[in-house]
Design a protein around this motif. Structure first.
Motif, PDB file in Angstrom:
ATOM      1  N   ARG A 156      28.534 -74.891  68.461  1.00  0.00           N
ATOM      2  CA  ARG A 156      28.266 -74.736  67.148  1.00  0.00           C
ATOM      3  C   ARG A 156      29.245 -73.873  66.598  1.00  0.00           C
ATOM      4  NH1 ARG A 156      23.554 -77.276  64.875  1.00  0.00           N
ATOM      5  NH2 ARG A 156      22.933 -79.097  66.695  1.00  0.00           N
ATOM      6  N   ILE A 157      30.598 -74.006  65.882  1.00  0.00           N
ATOM      7  CA  ILE A 157      31.670 -73.236  65.521  1.00  0.00           C
ATOM      8  C   ILE A 157      31.693 -73.206  63.944  1.00  0.00           C
ATOM      9  CG2 ILE A 157      33.821 -72.604  65.956  1.00  0.00           C
ATOM     10  CD1 ILE A 157      33.838 -74.184  68.488  1.00  0.00           C
ATOM     11  N   GLY A 158      31.920 -72.112  63.329  1.00  0.00           N
ATOM     12  CA  GLY A 158      31.950 -71.880  61.965  1.00  0.00           C
ATOM     13  C   GLY A 158      33.198 -70.933  61.825  1.00  0.00           C
ATOM     14  N   TRP A 159      33.983 -71.136  60.761  1.00  0.00           N
ATOM     15  CA  TRP A 159      35.020 -70.503  60.180  1.00  0.00           C
ATOM     16  C   TRP A 159      35.075 -70.159  58.827  1.00  0.00           C
ATOM     17  CZ3 TRP A 159      39.170 -71.005  57.062  1.00  0.00           C
ATOM     18  CH2 TRP A 159      40.300 -69.984  57.237  1.00  0.00           C
ATOM     19  N   LEU A 181      46.166 -75.736  61.487  1.00  0.00           N
ATOM     20  CA  LEU A 181      45.534 -76.660  60.917  1.00  0.00           C
ATOM     21  C   LEU A 181      44.541 -76.995  61.930  1.00  0.00           C
ATOM     22  CD1 LEU A 181      47.253 -78.281  57.929  1.00  0.00           C
ATOM     23  CD2 LEU A 181      45.182 -76.706  57.594  1.00  0.00           C
ATOM     24  N   GLU A 182      45.458 -77.419  63.141  1.00  0.00           N
ATOM     25  CA  GLU A 182      44.482 -78.015  64.319  1.00  0.00           C
ATOM     26  C   GLU A 182      43.548 -77.034  64.860  1.00  0.00           C
ATOM     27  OE1 GLU A 182      44.832 -81.067  65.917  1.00  0.00           O
ATOM     28  OE2 GLU A 182      46.088 -81.926  64.384  1.00  0.00           O
ATOM     29  N   GLY A 183      44.029 -75.874  64.954  1.00  0.00           N
ATOM     30  CA  GLY A 183      43.136 -74.849  65.328  1.00  0.00           C
ATOM     31  C   GLY A 183      41.576 -74.664  64.681  1.00  0.00           C
ATOM     32  N   LEU A 184      41.708 -74.887  63.159  1.00  0.00           N
ATOM     33  CA  LEU A 184      40.657 -74.590  62.372  1.00  0.00           C
ATOM     34  C   LEU A 184      40.120 -75.972  62.570  1.00  0.00           C
ATOM     35  CD1 LEU A 184      42.413 -73.003  59.157  1.00  0.00           C
ATOM     36  CD2 LEU A 184      40.722 -71.806  60.813  1.00  0.00           C
ATOM     37  N   LEU A 185      40.537 -77.034  62.727  1.00  0.00           N
ATOM     38  CA  LEU A 185      39.542 -78.091  62.787  1.00  0.00           C
ATOM     39  C   LEU A 185      38.879 -78.228  63.913  1.00  0.00           C
ATOM     40  CD1 LEU A 185      42.043 -80.872  61.226  1.00  0.00           C
ATOM     41  CD2 LEU A 185      40.041 -79.939  60.234  1.00  0.00           C
ATOM     42  N   GLY A 186      38.887 -77.282  64.688  1.00  0.00           N
ATOM     43  CA  GLY A 186      37.864 -77.015  65.875  1.00  0.00           C
ATOM     44  C   GLY A 186      36.558 -76.736  65.576  1.00  0.00           C
ATOM     45  N   ALA A 187      36.392 -76.403  64.366  1.00  0.00           N
ATOM     46  CA  ALA A 187      35.252 -75.803  63.713  1.00  0.00           C
ATOM     47  C   ALA A 187      34.273 -76.952  63.311  1.00  0.00           C
ATOM     48  CB  ALA A 187      35.272 -74.851  62.596  1.00  0.00           C
ATOM     49  N   ASP A 188      33.097 -76.774  63.151  1.00  0.00           N
ATOM     50  CA  ASP A 188      32.188 -77.615  62.650  1.00  0.00           C
ATOM     51  C   ASP A 188      32.060 -77.546  61.062  1.00  0.00           C
ATOM     52  OD1 ASP A 188      30.980 -79.053  64.908  1.00  0.00           O
ATOM     53  OD2 ASP A 188      30.359 -77.006  65.344  1.00  0.00           O
ATOM     54  N   ALA A 450      24.870 -66.051  53.587  1.00  0.00           N
ATOM     55  CA  ALA A 450      24.872 -66.309  54.949  1.00  0.00           C
ATOM     56  C   ALA A 450      23.870 -67.267  55.430  1.00  0.00           C
ATOM     57  CB  ALA A 450      24.245 -64.780  55.728  1.00  0.00           C
ATOM     58  N   ASP A 451      22.939 -67.261  54.679  1.00  0.00           N
ATOM     59  CA  ASP A 451      21.629 -68.318  54.893  1.00  0.00           C
ATOM     60  C   ASP A 451      22.293 -69.834  54.775  1.00  0.00           C
ATOM     61  OD1 ASP A 451      20.077 -66.277  56.038  1.00  0.00           O
ATOM     62  OD2 ASP A 451      18.944 -66.298  54.112  1.00  0.00           O
ATOM     63  N   SER A 452      22.672 -69.846  53.575  1.00  0.00           N
ATOM     64  CA  SER A 452      23.188 -71.105  53.373  1.00  0.00           C
ATOM     65  C   SER A 452      24.431 -71.693  54.201  1.00  0.00           C
ATOM     66  CB  SER A 452      23.961 -71.104  51.808  1.00  0.00           C
ATOM     67  OG  SER A 452      24.512 -72.331  51.418  1.00  0.00           O
ATOM     68  N   TYR A 453      25.433 -70.545  54.575  1.00  0.00           N
ATOM     69  CA  TYR A 453      26.444 -71.274  55.431  1.00  0.00           C
ATOM     70  C   TYR A 453      25.731 -71.568  56.753  1.00  0.00           C
ATOM     71  CZ  TYR A 453      30.711 -71.270  58.014  1.00  0.00           C
ATOM     72  OH  TYR A 453      31.899 -71.799  58.852  1.00  0.00           O
ATOM     73  N   ILE A 454      24.936 -70.705  57.466  1.00  0.00           N
ATOM     74  CA  ILE A 454      24.278 -70.795  58.542  1.00  0.00           C
ATOM     75  C   ILE A 454      23.352 -72.190  58.678  1.00  0.00           C
ATOM     76  CG2 ILE A 454      22.839 -69.927  60.231  1.00  0.00           C
ATOM     77  CD1 ILE A 454      23.867 -67.121  59.576  1.00  0.00           C
ATOM     78  N   ALA A 455      22.918 -72.251  57.666  1.00  0.00           N
ATOM     79  CA  ALA A 455      22.142 -73.646  57.465  1.00  0.00           C
ATOM     80  C   ALA A 455      22.987 -74.749  57.605  1.00  0.00           C
ATOM     81  CB  ALA A 455      21.436 -73.608  56.359  1.00  0.00           C
ATOM     82  N   ALA A 456      24.049 -74.878  57.124  1.00  0.00           N
ATOM     83  CA  ALA A 456      24.984 -75.738  56.983  1.00  0.00           C
ATOM     84  C   ALA A 456      25.752 -75.886  58.522  1.00  0.00           C
ATOM     85  CB  ALA A 456      26.358 -75.654  56.237  1.00  0.00           C
ATOM     86  N   LEU A 457      25.778 -75.005  59.248  1.00  0.00           N
ATOM     87  CA  LEU A 457      26.394 -74.959  60.543  1.00  0.00           C
ATOM     88  C   LEU A 457      25.468 -75.261  61.583  1.00  0.00           C
ATOM     89  CD1 LEU A 457      28.500 -74.265  62.645  1.00  0.00           C
ATOM     90  CD2 LEU A 457      27.660 -71.833  62.535  1.00  0.00           C
ATOM     91  N   GLU A 458      24.190 -75.152  61.225  1.00  0.00           N
ATOM     92  CA  GLU A 458      22.944 -75.599  62.340  1.00  0.00           C
ATOM     93  C   GLU A 458      22.639 -77.147  62.070  1.00  0.00           C
ATOM     94  OE1 GLU A 458      19.910 -72.748  61.327  1.00  0.00           O
ATOM     95  OE2 GLU A 458      20.098 -71.801  63.459  1.00  0.00           O
ATOM     96  N   ASP A 459      23.169 -77.480  60.921  1.00  0.00           N
ATOM     97  CA  ASP A 459      22.859 -78.958  60.553  1.00  0.00           C
ATOM     98  C   ASP A 459      23.845 -80.145  61.058  1.00  0.00           C
ATOM     99  OD1 ASP A 459      21.217 -80.767  59.089  1.00  0.00           O
ATOM    100  OD2 ASP A 459      22.514 -80.899  57.419  1.00  0.00           O
ATOM    101  N   THR A 460      24.908 -79.376  61.630  1.00  0.00           N
ATOM    102  CA  THR A 460      25.970 -80.279  62.100  1.00  0.00           C
ATOM    103  C   THR A 460      25.518 -81.031  63.390  1.00  0.00           C
ATOM    104  OG1 THR A 460      26.946 -78.418  63.487  1.00  0.00           O
ATOM    105  CG2 THR A 460      27.791 -78.799  61.191  1.00  0.00           C
TER     106      THR A 460
END
Length: 460
Positions: A156-159, A181-188, A450-460
């Protein structure tokens, strides 16, 4: 049965703390540190960051009580120079802020940027488990999401981008645009402060890659990469405590007394050409020039945190600011009074909040800024509902802080007028504006971000 919370691993070029020489601890300056330290203190986890060769904006402190672990990347010599001074700060920083004429692509070492990003990725992988959340920060580490993904496909990767993201016509200048761009698209999940920045990123993907952009996200190698707009804030509870601390109140009163009870205009910035400090000084000089009595009624306190002074553009800027401060004080000072008080150092948070509480006006006038948390901190510090924020319309914070007096910092005469308006504003309007500012700052708490972002990351 409650689900075990995933460990959070934050990865950034600069960390909040590091230990030097046994018991000596150093805290770094900057908005990223302001945002992420309280998040990790609350949640725990690991902070992966580099050990800088020199850190001009740091402050020595007692040993901190950290609720999270530290892991460091040690970049050496030419690799660090090529990564940090070269690609990151001679190319990416100015370009993402829209300062195209200042970029130095020819002098940048792309291989150093690649190898440094690989070291950050390897350290992040070593510090994390397969189910942990890896949250990568900012423009220094745009390849890390993809590098982590190649080693851990299910991670689970965020940026998150803490600075502006430009439109395709600007971003397209980069010779490594596709690789980044390709590097960043490795994120969720890819995070930005504003919808405008997120939209610019999606437009760049559409123009410079073959990956489909849909309303749900970016389709990339069997995954959907989401973009989210989440404006960062400050730790409200901590800031409220500083805003009402009696000892800090006494320090604020002492500052006002030292200023001869003149009205105080405050600027707090890191040394950087995006911050508009020369333009601000020129605007203040305009105030002194137009109104002879202003030199006995007003004082500008400019706090400037040292940064990157081994980079020529920053050393040149420092000399220009030094010269301007000297010229203004030489021209308008009177015995026992100087109009500009210039503090070239980082202040502790307590000292900073004392200055916020002492200042009648805060000048936050960058030429371009992703957000700018000084604007948030000034409002949070004013529990007395007094003070006026003069804010650049080119700071991300201007999209949310509607109680501010907005200015175009490139228009020096207009900024002079905004200063005068703020200094002479009637108490009821000052209070109304500050109430609006404080309400929005309280809503945009850093933990909400942080909570909003992390929730989005955990929801991927």
């Amino acid at each position: 049965m409650a689900t075990k919370r995933r460990k959070l691993v934050v990865v950034s070029n600069r960390g909040a703390y590091r230990r030097e020489g046994g018991k000596r601890w150093v805290r770094s300056a900057g908005g990223l540190v302001t945002a992420l330290h309280p998040v990790l203190q609350k949640r725990g986890g690991v902070w992966v960051s580099s050990r800088p060769a020199r850190d001009f904006g740091s402050v020595t402190i007692p040993a901190p009580k950290l609720a999270y672990e530290l892991a460091h990347v040690s970049l050496k010599g030419s690799e660090r120079s090529g990564f940090y001074e070269g690609v990151s700060n001679a190319v990416l920083w100015p370009l993402l802020h829209g300062f195209e004429p200042t970029i130095q692509v020819g002098d940048a070492s792309w291989s150093s940027y690649v190898s440094a990003n690989q070291e950050f990725a390897d350290t992040a992988l070593a510090a994390s488990g397969s189910s942990d959340l890896i949250w990568i920060q900012d423009y220094h580490l745009m390849l890390v999401p993809g590098l982590v993904r190649t080693k851990r496909a299910k991670a689970r990767i965020g940026w998150f981008c803490h600075i502006p993201w430009p439109p395709p016509d600007t971003f397209g200048i980069l010779p490594w645009r596709e690789e980044l761009l390709e590097g960043l698209l490795g994120a969720d999940v890819l995070g930005f402060h504003l919808p405008e920045y997120a939209n610019h990123f999606r437009q760049c993907v559409e123009r410079f890659t073959v990956h489909p952009v849909t309303p749900d996200g970016i389709e990339y190698r069997g995954r959907t990469v989401r973009t989210v707009a989440e404006p960062v804030g400050i730790p409200v509870q901590e800031s409220q405590a500083l805003a009402t601390d009696p000892e800090i109140g006494e320090q604020a009163a002492q500052i006002r007394q030292l200023m001869g009870n003149r009205q105080i205009i405050l600027g707090v910035d890191r040394l950087d050409y995006t911050k508009g400090i020369p333009e601000r000084l020129a605007a203040f000089e305009g105030l002194l020039r137009k109104d002879r009595g202003a030199r006995t009624r007003y004082a500008l306190v400019q706090v400037m945190v040292p940064s990157r002074t081994d980079v020529k553009a920053y050393a040149d800027l420092k000399r220009e600011i030094d010269r301007m401060v000297g010229d203004i004080n030489g021209r308008y000072a009177e015995t026992g009074r100087v109009p500009v008080h210039y503090l070239y150092r980082n202040l502790s948070r307590r000292a900073l909040f004392a200055h916020y509480r002492a200042a009648d006006v805060a000048l936050v006038t960058p030429l371009r800024d992703g957000m700018n948390l000084v604007a948030h901190e000034y409002a949070a510090a004013r529990a007395d509902e007094n003070g006026v924020l003069v804010l650049s319309e080119f700071a991300g914070a201007s999209k949310h802080l509607k109680g501010a007096v907005l200015v175009n910092p490139y228009d020096v005469e207009s900024t002079t007028g905004a200063m005068h308006r703020a200094l002479t504003m009637k108490p009821n309007e000052r209070q109304k504006r500050m109430r609006a500012l404080r309400s929005e700052v309280m809503r945009l708490d850093v933990h909400r971000w942080a909570d909003s972002y992390i929730a989005a990351l955990e929801d991927t």
